[in-house]
Design an enzyme around this catalytic site. Structure first.
Site, PDB file in Angstrom:
ATOM      1  CG  HIS A 206       4.710 -20.636  95.824  1.00  0.00           C
ATOM      2  ND1 HIS A 206       5.220 -20.395  97.084  1.00  0.00           N
ATOM      3  CD2 HIS A 206       3.683 -21.508  95.999  1.00  0.00           C
ATOM      4  CE1 HIS A 206       4.528 -21.101  97.970  1.00  0.00           C
ATOM      5  NE2 HIS A 206       3.595 -21.785  97.337  1.00  0.00           N
TER       6      HIS A 206
ATOM      7  CD  GLU B 134      -0.750 -20.618  97.037  1.00  0.00           C
ATOM      8  OE1 GLU B 134      -1.088 -21.730  97.417  1.00  0.00           O
ATOM      9  OE2 GLU B 134       0.421 -20.307  96.781  1.00  0.00           O
TER      10      GLU B 134
HETATM   11  P1  PGA Z   1       0.298 -25.254 102.285  1.00  0.00           P
HETATM   12  O1  PGA Z   1       1.065 -24.730 100.986  1.00  0.00           O
HETATM   13  O2  PGA Z   1      -0.905 -26.000 101.798  1.00  0.00           O
HETATM   14  O3  PGA Z   1       1.293 -26.136 102.969  1.00  0.00           O
HETATM   15  O4  PGA Z   1      -0.063 -24.056 103.076  1.00  0.00           O
HETATM   16  C1  PGA Z   1       0.350 -24.129  99.952  1.00  0.00           C
HETATM   17  C2  PGA Z   1       1.295 -23.574  98.934  1.00  0.00           C
HETATM   18  O5  PGA Z   1       2.472 -23.416  99.205  1.00  0.00           O
HETATM   19  O6  PGA Z   1       0.891 -23.286  97.831  1.00  0.00           O
END
Ligand code: PGA
Length: 240
Positions: free
Chosen positions: A88, A156
């Site tokens: 992450h 992401e």
């Molecule tokens: P968020 O977080 O939806 O608050 O942007 C996504 C993540 O951390 O995977």
């Protein structure tokens, strides 16, 4: 593409939402959607007891030892987790996790019998330096090197996480297509590819309308059952 859609709920360092264990609540899988919750390590037991599908937000590659504050992949498995998040961006950025660390976690997760969700994505600096593809490519290929078990990829863009503003669907679509093309042939079709970063009720439908999006990793918008329910509904009504 995967048949069943996926919603991964990253509760980060927050208490469990009220009603997380409701029998008909949004945090349970349905026939069409696998919902996986990622609570703090302290709350894993409660989620397993509630018969949710549970994953660890982080697991260390070593099985045990002098690593104050950490938990291992083997421990997550032993507690009833079936998934784990690897790489992450908050861990890459705030805990200094390297490509090698993430690779070791992927292998250890697989060895422990967990399905890793590999998070890959560029920072604002990477994007501004026109290095998005280079960075994401390296994150992906280094993490899956020598991996034999199944895994999920979450694209992401780090700059969009927690901001309330997601990447625009056309760019998600383009990036997902590129990421899929980088996967080795045998994995290209079957590996689920989900999007994460500021998915919320207001944008979920447009994001899920992208044919390359198999689901989402949701943070802030999954802390309220009602807001998460809207995201579940959007995924249910999206085209297959
Ligand atoms: P968020 O977080 O939806 O608050 O942007 C996504 C993540 O951390 O995977």
């Amino acid at each position: 593409m995967s048949q069943k859609k996926i919603l991964a709920v990253n509760w980060k360092m927050n208490p469990l939402p009220k009603g997380f264990d409701a029998p008909k609540g949004p945090y349970r899988s349905t026939n069409d959607v696998t919902v996986i919750v990622f609570p703090t390590a302290l709350d894993i037991d409660a989620c397993v007891a509630a018969k949710l599908t549970v994953g660890g937000q982080y697991g260390r590659a070593e099985e045990k030892g002098s690593f104050t504050g950490d938990v291992s992949m083997a421990m997550l498995k032993e507690r009833g987790c079936t998934y784990v998040i690897c790489g992450h961006s908050e861990r890459r950025q705030k805990h200094g996790e390297t490509l090698d660390d993430v690779h070791a976690q992927m292998l250890a997760a697989s060895e422990a019998g967990l399905i890793p969700i590999l998070c890959i994505g560029e920072t604002a600096n990477d994007r501004d330096a026109n290095k998005t593809e280079q960075v994401v490519h390296e994150q992906l290929l280094s993490a899956i090197d020598g991996l034999s078990g199944e895994f999920i990829i979450a694209y992401e863009p780090a700059w969009a996480i927690g901001t309330g503003t997601a990447e625009i669907p056309t760019k998600i679509e383009a990036m997902h297509t590129t990421i899929r093309s980088w996967l080795p042939k045998g994995l290209r079709e079957e590996t689920p590819l989900i999007y994460g970063a500021s998915v919320k009720p207001e944008n979920a439908e447009a994001i899920f309308a992208c044919p390359t999006v198999d689901g989402a990793l949701v943070g802030i918008a999954a802390l309220q059952p009602s807001s998460f329910q809207s995201i579940v509904d959007a995924l249910h009504s999206s085209p297959l």
